[in-house]
Write an enzyme that holds these catalytic residues in place. Structure first.
Site, PDB file in Angstrom:
ATOM      1  N   CYS A 176       0.981  -1.075  -0.033  1.00 44.66           N
ATOM      2  CA  CYS A 176      -0.374  -0.102   0.225  1.00 44.66           C
ATOM      3  C   CYS A 176       0.677   0.704  -0.013  1.00 44.66           C
ATOM      4  O   CYS A 176       0.394   2.184  -0.663  1.00 44.66           O
ATOM      5  CB  CYS A 176      -0.908   0.260   1.344  1.00 44.66           C
ATOM      6  SG  CYS A 176      -1.967  -1.046   1.269  1.00 44.66           S
ATOM      7  N   CYS A 345      14.898   5.476   3.038  1.00 44.85           N
ATOM      8  CA  CYS A 345      13.100   5.200   2.768  1.00 44.85           C
ATOM      9  C   CYS A 345      12.635   6.259   3.842  1.00 44.85           C
ATOM     10  O   CYS A 345      12.770   6.978   4.407  1.00 44.85           O
ATOM     11  CB  CYS A 345      12.956   3.771   2.515  1.00 44.85           C
ATOM     12  SG  CYS A 345      13.391   3.301   4.166  1.00 44.85           S
TER      13      CYS A 345
HETATM   14  N1  LIG Z   1       2.978  -9.691  11.943  1.00 42.40           N
HETATM   15  C1  LIG Z   1       1.962  -8.203  12.219  1.00 42.40           C
HETATM   16  N2  LIG Z   1       1.475  -8.325  13.620  1.00 42.40           N
HETATM   17  C2  LIG Z   1       0.652  -7.606  13.604  1.00 42.40           C
HETATM   18  N3  LIG Z   1       0.432  -6.570  13.303  1.00 42.40           N
HETATM   19  C3  LIG Z   1       0.352  -6.776  11.675  1.00 42.40           C
HETATM   20  C4  LIG Z   1       1.482  -7.390  11.692  1.00 42.40           C
HETATM   21  N4  LIG Z   1       1.285  -7.379   9.926  1.00 42.40           N
HETATM   22  C5  LIG Z   1       0.567  -6.481  10.222  1.00 42.40           C
HETATM   23  N5  LIG Z   1       0.089  -5.853  11.497  1.00 42.40           N
HETATM   24  C6  LIG Z   1      -0.863  -4.580  10.673  1.00 42.40           C
HETATM   25  O1  LIG Z   1      -1.916  -4.760  10.300  1.00 42.40           O
HETATM   26  C7  LIG Z   1      -2.187  -4.289   9.180  1.00 42.40           C
HETATM   27  C8  LIG Z   1      -2.043  -4.156   7.983  1.00 42.40           C
HETATM   28  O2  LIG Z   1      -2.996  -2.148   7.756  1.00 42.40           O
HETATM   29  P1  LIG Z   1      -3.289  -1.786   6.718  1.00 42.40           P
HETATM   30  O3  LIG Z   1      -3.286  -3.010   5.226  1.00 42.40           O
HETATM   31  O4  LIG Z   1      -3.998  -0.763   6.606  1.00 42.40           O
HETATM   32  O5  LIG Z   1      -1.632  -1.282   6.540  1.00 42.40           O
HETATM   33  P2  LIG Z   1      -1.261   0.060   7.612  1.00 42.40           P
HETATM   34  O6  LIG Z   1      -0.052  -0.169   8.389  1.00 42.40           O
HETATM   35  O7  LIG Z   1      -2.054   0.906   8.878  1.00 42.40           O
HETATM   36  O8  LIG Z   1      -0.913   0.998   6.684  1.00 42.40           O
HETATM   37  P3  LIG Z   1      -0.101   2.293   6.396  1.00 42.40           P
HETATM   38  O9  LIG Z   1       1.353   1.356   5.615  1.00 42.40           O
HETATM   39  O10 LIG Z   1      -0.521   3.535   5.232  1.00 42.40           O
HETATM   40  O11 LIG Z   1       1.490   2.295   7.603  1.00 42.40           O
HETATM   41  C9  LIG Z   1      -1.442  -2.819  10.144  1.00 42.40           C
HETATM   42  O12 LIG Z   1      -2.301  -2.191  11.457  1.00 42.40           O
HETATM   43  C10 LIG Z   1      -0.228  -3.675  10.805  1.00 42.40           C
HETATM   44  O13 LIG Z   1       0.271  -2.570  12.127  1.00 42.40           O
END
Ligand SMILES: Nc1ncnc2c1ncn2[C@@H]1O[C@H](COP(=O)(O)OP(=O)(O)OP(=O)(O)O)[C@@H](O)[C@H]1O
Length: 387
Positions: A176, A345
């Site tokens: 994203c 980055c």
């Molecule tokens: N291993 C993990 N353990 C706990 N949470 C996770 C893990 N991998 C991903 N996440 C969570 O999954 C969610 C995915 O949400 P989303 O795809 O909307 O992206 P985001 O990280 O909130 O967005 P952005 O990239 O804009 O910061 C996030 O809140 C992220 O912290």
């Protein structure tokens, strides 16, 4: 609130929902709508896993979080919203990174797993933990204007590794933050993940096992394609599995460790500099080439004035190699021993991946800026926009 569910699924179906427990991994763009509809239909217990906090840039698509909860852990913010909707719901909050150390213990407490995460390493981890603990996995994804959904490890259906035994090369993965995502797309996929959970629990509707639902928000079409079935040679769910325990998934996927702020680990300390160090090098006008390896879209949003954009994915391309050499020649041409290349980055993960490539191309000293532009904003220039 539960009346509509009751009419469709009958009283026993509603009781099954009440007795069921579901774990949602990721409380972002997919996790919010998935959890909202699960709470609304009367599922008894929902576990929420996320290690992030609510940021302003999340709010266009993670609609159960709000401006009032900026900086609050996502699990807490989402739990509050779900309880406002359904006060009889039981919620378990896990404000942790799901990892090999905790996944099996957490998964054991739930009937069904919903993968609402956003990265490849977590997808393999969630898949493996679901297979090892015998749980069906409702998996969703959304990037740009496209979304997809399928159910893994359901009855005799395939798991994620049956279809993708090996992770893709890191530089080919779009996420994203590279291309953005249009809010309603994960909203739509998350809602459908909730519907799949309801189907699995009530055993009434079709479960998307061995099928992939694709949504294209531009042409506005849904398509369902048949996937390969369960692979007899799958390393984790095949007849002679070689994976019998969880592993180091960042390493497996060729990624730097997922430490959101410090982004440490694939480079040693001597190959990394702090944002303050970079600021001083710029202030002293030392000869340097500062390369920003984010996507052009992100570079447009905000950048350091001295930086040039070469996205990570392009670093190995022939035309980029020549351009890089030309740029370096103008910096290092005066033989100044203090000439350096720095890569930056968003958070200091992709820049680490780029260091090795640029070292191989230019055969010079290349450094990663630790913590990326987030750390620059925190430690050098608070007015620098973070997103
Ligand atoms: N291993 C993990 N353990 C706990 N949470 C996770 C893990 N991998 C991903 N996440 C969570 O999954 C969610 C995915 O949400 P989303 O795809 O909307 O992206 P985001 O990280 O909130 O967005 P952005 O990239 O804009 O910061 C996030 O809140 C992220 O912290």
């Amino acid at each position: 609130m539960y009346l509509i569910t009751w009419r469709l699924f009958s009283f026993p179906g509603q009781k099954r929902l009440k007795k069921a427990s579901v774990l949602v991994v990721g409380c972002g763009g997919l996790g919010c709508p998935a959890a909202q509809y699960m709470a609304g239909c009367g599922i008894g217990r929902i576990g929420l896993v996320d290690y992030d906090v609510v940021e302003l840039s999340n709010l266009h698509r993670q609609l159960l979080h709000s401006e009032f909860n900026l900086g609050v852990p996502k699990v807490t913010s989402l739990a509050q919203a779900l309880l406002r909707l359904n006060s009889s719901l039981k919620i378990d909050e896990y404000n942790v990174q799901l990892s090999s150390a905790n996944a099996l213990e957490i998964f054991a407490k739930y009937d069904i797993i919903v993968d609402a995460s956003d990265n490849v390493a977590t997808r393999y981890l969630v898949n493996d933990a679901a297979v090892l603990s015998g749980r069906p996995l409702v998996s969703g994804g959304a990037v740009g204007c496209e979304g997809q959904l399928t159910v893994y490890n359901y009855k005799d259906g395939p798991c994620y590794r049956c279809l993708f035994p090996e992770p893709p090369p890191p530089e080919t993965v779009s996420n994203c933050s590279d291309v953005g995502v249009v809010g309603p797309v994960p909203g739509c996929i998350g809602v459908l993940q909730a519907l799949q959970v309801i189907h699995i629990i009530t055993e009434k509707g079709e479960v998307a096992s061995g099928k992939l639902l694709l949504f294209d928000g531009v042409s506005f079409t849904f398509r369902s394609i048949r996937l390969r079935g369960k692979s007899p040679t799958c390393k984790i769910c095949g007849s002679e599995p070689t994976i019998t325990q969880l592993m180091d998934y960042e390493q497996f996927c060729g990624l730097p460790a997922n430490d959101k702020d410090s982004g440490l680990n694939i480079l040693d300390a001597s190959e990394r500099v702090s944002p303050v160090f970079l600021e001083q090098a710029i202030a002293k006008k030392l000869p340097l080439l500062l390369i920003d390896v984010r996507s052009p879209v992100e570079f447009e949003m905000c950048r350091l004035p001295e930086s040039t954009n070469i996205p990570l994915k392009l670093l190995n391309k022939e035309e980029t190699v020549d351009r890089l050499k030309e740029m370096w020649a103008t910096v290092a041409g005066n033989q100044n021993a203090e000439s350096r290349v720095y890569l930056v980055c968003r958070r200091g993960n992709d820049s680490q991946l780029g260091v090795r490539r640029v070292q191989n191309i230019l055969k010079c000293q290349v450094f990663d800026v630790k913590g990326g532009l987030h750390a620059w904003s925190r430690d050098v220039d608070p007015s620098f926009p973070i997103y």
